[in-house]
Design an enzyme around this catalytic site. Sequence first.
Site, PDB file in Angstrom:
ATOM      1  N   ASP A   1      -2.663  18.316 -12.060  1.00  0.00           N
ATOM      2  CA  ASP A   1      -2.066  18.589 -11.281  1.00  0.00           C
ATOM      3  C   ASP A   1      -1.488  20.472 -11.285  1.00  0.00           C
ATOM      4  O   ASP A   1      -0.866  21.266 -10.574  1.00  0.00           O
ATOM      5  CB  ASP A   1      -0.685  17.824 -10.699  1.00  0.00           C
TER       6      ASP A   1
ATOM      7  N   HIS B   1       9.741  21.522 -20.153  1.00  0.00           N
ATOM      8  CA  HIS B   1      10.355  22.501 -18.616  1.00  0.00           C
ATOM      9  C   HIS B   1       9.007  23.445 -18.043  1.00  0.00           C
ATOM     10  O   HIS B   1       9.237  23.208 -17.088  1.00  0.00           O
ATOM     11  CB  HIS B   1      11.984  23.274 -19.300  1.00  0.00           C
TER      12      HIS B   1
ATOM     13  N   ASP C   1       8.274  30.750 -19.998  1.00  0.00           N
ATOM     14  CA  ASP C   1       9.467  29.333 -20.357  1.00  0.00           C
ATOM     15  C   ASP C   1       8.836  28.121 -21.807  1.00  0.00           C
ATOM     16  O   ASP C   1       8.387  28.871 -22.398  1.00  0.00           O
ATOM     17  CB  ASP C   1       8.955  28.497 -18.704  1.00  0.00           C
TER      18      ASP C   1
ATOM     19  N   SER D   1      17.588  26.572 -13.058  1.00  0.00           N
ATOM     20  CA  SER D   1      15.744  26.208 -13.180  1.00  0.00           C
ATOM     21  C   SER D   1      14.365  25.822 -11.928  1.00  0.00           C
ATOM     22  O   SER D   1      13.707  26.273 -12.907  1.00  0.00           O
ATOM     23  CB  SER D   1      15.806  25.659 -15.207  1.00  0.00           C
TER      24      SER D   1
END
Length: 891
Positions: A345, A376, A332, A558
């Site tokens: 996280d 993204h 990505d 996505s």
Amino acid sequence: MNSLAHLKLFSLFLTLFSFVGCGGGGSGNGEATQPIAVAGTIDIEAGTRVDADNADALTGRAPLTTIQELPPEFVLAGYVSDTVQPRPYPLLESQTDLFEYFPDADDRYVASLQAGLELTLQSFTTRLGTASDLLLTVEAPDGTTVGQAIAPGNGAAVSVAIESQQVGDYGITVTALGSSPMLYILSSSRAEASNITSYDWSKHEFVENEAIISLSGPGAQKNSLPRTSMTEAGLQIAPGIWKVRRPAGFAALSHVNEADQTLTWIQSLRADPSIRHASPNYRTRAMLTPVDEPFYTSGVLAQQWHYSLINGPVAWQLAPGGGNGVSVAVLDTGLFQDGGQWHPDLASNVIAGFDAVDGDELPADPGNSVGGSVYHGTHVSGTVAAAVNGSGGAGVAFGSRLMPVRVLGEGGTGTLSDLLEGMQWVLGDQNRSSADIVNLSLGGLPCGDPGVAVTLQQLIDEGVGRGILYVAAAGNSATSEPSCPAALENVFSVSAVDGAGVPASYSNFGSTIDLAAPGGDASRDGNGDGRGDLVSSTSAAIVDGQLQPVYRGLQGTSMAAPHFSGVLALMKEANAALDSSAVEGYLRSGALTERPCESGCERTDQLGYGVLDGGKAVQAVLSGNPPELLTSSPAIVNLSSESGLAANDSIDLSPLGNYSVTITDVSASQDWFTASLTSASLPLEIEANQVAQVELVLDPDKLDPGVSSRGNLEITYDSRTEIQARLTVPVIGQRITDQQARDAGRHFVLLVEPEPDPQTGLYVTVGQTVATVSDGQYTFEFVPDDGLAPLLRNEVPPGSYVLVAGTDLDNDGLICHAGEACAEYPVSGLRQEIEVIEGGSITGIRMTTSYSRPALSVGSSDLLPRPNFRGYQLLPEQSGSQSNAKRVLRN
């Protein structure tokens, strides 16, 4: 004036006042027919029809008030415009010639339809550039409305299914909802047999002056690129696969743009015997659908509705480690990094990563230099592997190992070469193990281009052989056109649903969809919480003037794909030996999903085998071996006969995994076709990697003419885990009898220069004639230029030309753009030059016209995209107004 000059003036008069432009015929006093330079026939695809009052046909008359009849199954091109008055627009910016968009507010049709058919409408803008929505209305024979759908002006297709059992004529109306003139394609077909069809030329974006090549023969095993004058030094992406650049001096033409020069260069690469395939370095993109409303930040921490929808809490009880020990590579944009630290996280789960964009081992997402960034890759990674750490949220596989691989750059766009390099990296090497699961929330690559299919498929197949599972986003174009890599073999394609498990408005669909998962839809509140259904996950945003890690909501396929990647990690925790064929078996048996419809159907084009159920999926792995299944290729059979003679086709049957099955029976559900094993008898045992072939034969005499029928091929088989299991293959049969009724509209046939004009980008038309349909065909001819005035449009001097034909339904002076019929010699999409020589004659040419455009396909390996194609320019209608150099009139 001699008799030949008289004849030419008479022919010119005919071309001005007749729609039949064959030209060059003899005079009425018996003089000899002029010689022919080029002549031929244009066939029309089956079921083709044209709107009788399109703009080209409206010249000098009012729109139809009668209803046009159509066959039960058809493909029709039409034109509508709610314009109150005709409006002139310049044909070209540099010319004063005008054309008009005529008013035609709606088109009405009638067809004898039946349950099981589906009407599809897709709109296309004219050269004016502005768009209007179109309304499709379907009425049953009793006048009740069967369905309505609005086809948006952006070109997305909409459908209305015929479920009514009423027999008779159905009314079909296409209405313009805005003033802009629009073209459209309206089609009727069996939903199961609808083809993935494009009505525009491929425009996939690519990097100029770059190509991806794969080598053949001994060169495929070398680590160095063979020396050639056609490429500069390249980058090896994977064994036998290279990214190369066009040499600065190679075929450099100052009047041709960089994109066209790149495509010309790639064509020359394809002719090199040492190169197996060559393709443009296509651009890919993140499968994210933007939303108009502001993104959620910390307010959505309680909005992870999508985990409940996939039965996540049950899955976590069955796999309490959250995918512990399983590595998931997310290809990505990379991950957000703050002061050298990953998003809090994600940090505890991040292991080795790679940046194919910058070529280093730090796959950090730098954000966008202009405008905001949604980070993204960070969002997708959070859905897979956000840790349980007492703050923020959690990922589906919260205990898995995250391998970020940056293959997309600024704005979520990237290149084929970067994607291939990233996929090669996840295969691992002697110093690093491979990933277990690869998530590809990206797409937009042309699936059929051999350079794409071969290179991507090569790496995917190698990974599958090592036990890697590949998951990809289906795409956000609300279309059935396949998007790669999701549509490739051995890749699980995931479509998107909203909070109620209903297909999202933007999600792709079609025969390549495997299953659906939560992708969100900001326009809906399917889960009833008072907010739009956005998928919440890790991201970054400016808070109090500083860029900080946050959670935010996004929508897109996505977001759907990483839900399945996460569930696969949970399944891998339960069974580390889980491989692609086992997952396929679970999927087809319904063990991973809730069935896609209430009646328990096996799959649909919108949801595949259903909406993901993580609890069922993990339970299936824990309960034992996956079912042993028999599969067919293709999955649907179309049997059609236009001649009335028997037609046949075949399918291949094979076990899904590494096991054997025994076929015990093969039967046809209808009497209009028969089925039998080829060169074998029952029972037949098929071992792993073996194939059995079944031949199907159509008896058209048992079918009603013009209407397709649905049947099933039933195969019964036994295996170790399944006794008397059954494989059902849909079979569509049709007796086609519409040959004489076919009509694609008035066709302009052109001979054009092989290269476009550098100023306008349009091909220069040298000769033109007009043909009207007769018995489902067009005939045309051009005559040699004899040097006498006046110069007729269908006269051509010696030279090399490209032969094309098509309609001008919107009356804008161009043919062959989206929504209009087009034929190119010898095959649309594969233009070849023809040589007109003095004293020579080229006859017997055969072409086929269609509203559809050829996709980039393995079967047509020479096809390339046409990013700058605007259509072919017609000569002006006025006599003597031709402006190009070849059309100068002589005195």
